[in-house]
Design a protein around this motif. Structure first.
Motif, PDB file in Angstrom:
ATOM      1  N   PHE A  77      36.633  84.703  35.256  1.00  0.00           N
ATOM      2  CA  PHE A  77      35.602  83.918  34.576  1.00  0.00           C
ATOM      3  C   PHE A  77      35.816  82.416  34.831  1.00  0.00           C
ATOM      4  O   PHE A  77      34.861  81.665  35.030  1.00  0.00           O
ATOM      5  N   GLY A  78      37.097  82.006  34.804  1.00  0.00           N
ATOM      6  CA  GLY A  78      37.393  80.594  35.026  1.00  0.00           C
ATOM      7  C   GLY A  78      36.974  80.132  36.409  1.00  0.00           C
ATOM      8  O   GLY A  78      36.404  79.037  36.568  1.00  0.00           O
ATOM      9  N   ILE A  79      37.234  80.952  37.427  1.00  0.00           N
ATOM     10  CA  ILE A  79      36.821  80.585  38.787  1.00  0.00           C
ATOM     11  C   ILE A  79      35.304  80.598  38.898  1.00  0.00           C
ATOM     12  O   ILE A  79      34.700  79.724  39.536  1.00  0.00           O
ATOM     13  N   LEU A  80      34.685  81.574  38.270  1.00  0.00           N
ATOM     14  CA  LEU A  80      33.222  81.653  38.275  1.00  0.00           C
ATOM     15  C   LEU A  80      32.627  80.392  37.641  1.00  0.00           C
ATOM     16  O   LEU A  80      31.636  79.830  38.140  1.00  0.00           O
ATOM     17  N   LEU A  81      33.266  79.937  36.589  1.00  0.00           N
ATOM     18  CA  LEU A  81      32.809  78.712  35.927  1.00  0.00           C
ATOM     19  C   LEU A  81      32.888  77.521  36.884  1.00  0.00           C
ATOM     20  O   LEU A  81      31.967  76.696  36.956  1.00  0.00           O
ATOM     21  N   GLN A  82      33.982  77.444  37.640  1.00  0.00           N
ATOM     22  CA  GLN A  82      34.135  76.346  38.602  1.00  0.00           C
ATOM     23  C   GLN A  82      33.101  76.444  39.725  1.00  0.00           C
ATOM     24  O   GLN A  82      32.605  75.426  40.210  1.00  0.00           O
ATOM     25  N   LEU A  83      32.806  77.663  40.141  1.00  0.00           N
ATOM     26  CA  LEU A  83      31.812  77.838  41.198  1.00  0.00           C
ATOM     27  C   LEU A  83      30.433  77.373  40.747  1.00  0.00           C
ATOM     28  O   LEU A  83      29.714  76.697  41.495  1.00  0.00           O
ATOM     29  N   TYR A  84      30.055  77.732  39.535  1.00  0.00           N
ATOM     30  CA  TYR A  84      28.758  77.269  39.020  1.00  0.00           C
ATOM     31  C   TYR A  84      28.766  75.750  38.843  1.00  0.00           C
ATOM     32  O   TYR A  84      27.742  75.084  39.053  1.00  0.00           O
ATOM     33  N   ASN A  85      29.907  75.212  38.470  1.00  0.00           N
ATOM     34  CA  ASN A  85      30.013  73.757  38.339  1.00  0.00           C
ATOM     35  C   ASN A  85      29.845  73.092  39.709  1.00  0.00           C
ATOM     36  O   ASN A  85      29.191  72.059  39.844  1.00  0.00           O
ATOM     37  N   GLN A  86      30.446  73.700  40.752  1.00  0.00           N
ATOM     38  CA  GLN A  86      30.311  73.185  42.114  1.00  0.00           C
ATOM     39  C   GLN A  86      28.840  73.161  42.533  1.00  0.00           C
ATOM     40  O   GLN A  86      28.397  72.256  43.242  1.00  0.00           O
ATOM     41  N   GLN A  87      28.090  74.151  42.071  1.00  0.00           N
ATOM     42  CA  GLN A  87      26.669  74.250  42.413  1.00  0.00           C
ATOM     43  C   GLN A  87      25.778  73.515  41.406  1.00  0.00           C
ATOM     44  O   GLN A  87      24.558  73.550  41.526  1.00  0.00           O
ATOM     45  N   LYS A  88      26.419  72.861  40.408  1.00  0.00           N
ATOM     46  CA  LYS A  88      25.714  72.121  39.354  1.00  0.00           C
ATOM     47  C   LYS A  88      24.681  72.993  38.624  1.00  0.00           C
ATOM     48  O   LYS A  88      23.617  72.531  38.206  1.00  0.00           O
ATOM     49  N   ASP A  89      25.024  74.261  38.477  1.00  0.00           N
ATOM     50  CA  ASP A  89      24.161  75.186  37.750  1.00  0.00           C
ATOM     51  C   ASP A  89      24.682  75.263  36.318  1.00  0.00           C
ATOM     52  O   ASP A  89      25.439  76.165  35.945  1.00  0.00           O
TER      53      ASP A  89
END
Length: 583
Positions: A149-161
């Motif tokens: 979940f933590g990595i998924l959160l960072q990925l969405y942050n990278q995509q500014k979603d």
């Protein structure tokens, strides 16, 4: 796995990349997978386990070859593709690594390890949307995977979603339960979108779920204060202090509130109260005192006010020496008398006698004041509390050296070198051996002295004092003059005006019967030495005598006598007006 692969492995890699190996399934899913015959299944198992065995023995080229052969038998073996993906990654072949790990994940869709490796490959190649899809599949199957979940959160942050970030945090909350960390993460996301109402709403919900934990009310007050809602912030702090008057977090926040609204007198009064309150944690007091010092310096630096605060704090018994150390550092900043600073350090050592840092600072101060007996006593005690701190042996030995106590100096240095390790300061380690070498030579133990010098130069090859002494003592023994000349030459190249080094070099040249060169360097020695010693003067006389400058030679021999030399050979040289070998 090792970072290097044998050349044979590179050749095998080339064959696979060029398509010379049997056809493999691509990353497209394969609905039809023919069943292996019994014989092929046994063959596959044999070669696969042998590949693993070779890999465990670090025979990577053989393992790669065997894995490749496994695919000849079963081109749908997910575990083989997964193993090969690691090899391609080591070889820097990102495209083949991606293909093989993708094959592994497609062939065994339920294997989280394969899927996660594929996701990492996507991240490393910047394909964040595909990596996101992989992690979404992971968390769908493993709702308790907080790391995923933590990595998924960072990925969405990278995509500014940001909407997906909130959605992910909500799922984490459903899985793990509400927590301060998740709430703060939501608040950060809302802050990035400028949704302050949602920020506050999250914090209010957290405080509501923990009505007896006043720290959440303080957090809410801090948010209100940071967002210029000072009256509401004050209400939160007063509510907390009404229930818990000694709540340190609320008191510190009140201090920030007073500063924010310009109530300096109230801020100062509260600050004073916190500093002298024995219940205030030490680190809080340290932080506050740093603020006091900083503000005082900004307002002109009246040290009397700060000293007064320190003294009021230190009237209370101290369980730790941190405040005293801060006090000493401030006194040093204000260039107060060293004796006063030393007294504070001594008080700190009374509380924490094993504080090596404070003890070494005090030792350095006492050394500068030439209080060698005090240094010795302080450091001897230090070796008992911190036997692995070589600094104490260093100062201890130097103190005895100043008192001409060779035995005590040698003992301290020998104790010190036993504590030297790879992390020791090479300059200090080198000095230990250099001093030991000088004393051992003085005691007539030349072989031990030369061994100490060798150790010295291992730690610091450019210890010029050691190089000079080592070279000079070799020349006195007339042994290994070539080594002596090489070492001495390094010293005069480094310090061409050092009279001591020049004299040593001139004398070694003399011992090598290179008299003309010796005279050149002796002239330089005399030019750079306003008060040459009796030894230097006698050396000059010997060198000029061998260069057939007898008048100058006799003059220098006589100067050597006048300087205190008492050698019978020297008197004979003057009387006979010729060089006489001491042997």
């Amino acid at each position: 796995m090792k970072r290097s692969i044998l050349p044979a492995l590179l050749g095998l890699c080339f064959l696979v990349v060029c398509g010379c190996s049997p056809t493999r399934p691509t990353s497209q899913r394969q609905p039809m997978r023919p069943k292996l015959s019994y014989n092929d299944e046994q063959r596959f198992k044999y070669f696969y386990f042998e590949a693993v065995n070779q890999q465990n023995q670090e025979h990577y080229d053989a393992a790669f070859d065997l894995y490749s052969h496994c695919l000849d038998i079963n081109p749908y073996a997910a575990e083989v593709y997964y193993a090969l993906s690691g090899y391609y990654a080591e070889l820097g072949n990102d495209s083949m690594s991606m293909v093989t790990v993708s094959n592994a994940a497609d062939l065994d869709e339920e294997n989280d390890t394969y899927l996660e490796r594929l996701a990492i490959n996507y991240i490393n190649t910047g394909k964040f949307d595909k990596a996101t899809d992989c992690y979404e599949r992971l968390v769908a199957r493993n709702k308790n995977r907080s790391d995923a979940f933590g990595i998924l959160l960072q990925l969405y942050n990278q995509q500014k979603d940001y909407d997906k970030m909130i959605w992910t945090l909500n799922r984490m909350e459903q899985s793990e339960g509400a927590s301060e960390q998740i709430t703060l993460s939501k608040m950060r996301v809302y802050a990035m979108t400028g949704n302050k109402e949602k920020e506050l709403e999250e914090l209010q919900q957290l405080a509501g779920k923990h009505p007896n934990d006043m720290n959440y009310r303080v957090m809410m007050g801090n948010w209100l204060l940071q967002n210029d809602r000072t009256d509401e912030a004050l209400g939160e702090y007063e509510y907390v202090l009404g229930i818990e008057p000694e709540n340190q977090a609320a008191q510190m926040s009140m201090l920030d509130y007073y500063h924010a609204v310009g109530s300096d007198s109230l801020a100062n009064a509260l600050q004073e109260q916190l500093l002298v309150n024995p219940k205030t944690p030490l680190q809080t007091k340290i932080s506050l005192m740093r603020q006091v010092v900083q503000e005082n310096e900004q307002n002109g630096g009246d040290s009397t006010e700060v000293i007064s605060v320190f003294r009021r704090i230190l009237q209370e018994p101290q369980a730790d020496s941190d405040m005293l150390e801060l006090y000493a550092a401030y006194m040093n900043l204000k260039e107060m008398p060293q004796d006063s600073i030393n007294q504070v350090w001594r008080q700190a050592l009374q509380i924490t006698p094993d504080n090596a840092g404070v003890r070494l600072q005090l030792a350095q101060a006492l050394w500068s004041a030439q209080q060698f007996d005090d240094v010795a006593a302080l450091c001897e005690e230090g070796t008992e509390y911190n036997p692995d701190e070589i600094g104490f042996y260093y100062f201890l030995g130097l103190s005895y050296l100043q008192k001409d106590d060779d035995d005590a100096t040698l003992g301290a240095m020998q104790r010190g070198v036993s504590q030297i390790d790879e992390e020791s300061n090479p300059d200090i380690a080198s000095d230990f051996y250099a001093i030991m070498g000088d004393i051992l030579h003085k005691k007539g133990r030349d072989q031990e002295a030369f061994a100490a010098y060798d150790s010295c130069l291992l730690h610091k090859p450019d210890n010029y004092g050691c190089l000079n002494n080592y070279a000079y003592y070799l020349s006195l023994n007339r042994t290994d003059l070539q080594k002596a000349e090489q070492m001495s030459y390094r010293t005069i190249k480094a310090e061409p005006t050092n009279a001591t080094f020049l004299d040593t070099y001139a004398w070694i040249l003399f011992q090598q019967e290179r008299y003309a060169e010796a005279a050149i360097y002796m002239e330089q020695t005399l030019q750079n030495d306003s008060t040459p010693s009796a030894d230097v003067l006698e050396h000059a006389g010997d060198i000029f005598a061998k260069n057939e400058q007898m008048d100058r030679a006799v003059d220098f021999w006589q100067q050597a006598v006048d300087a205190g030399a008492e050698s019978k050979v020297l008197i004979r040289k003057i009387k006979l007006r010729k060089y006489i070998n001491k042997e």
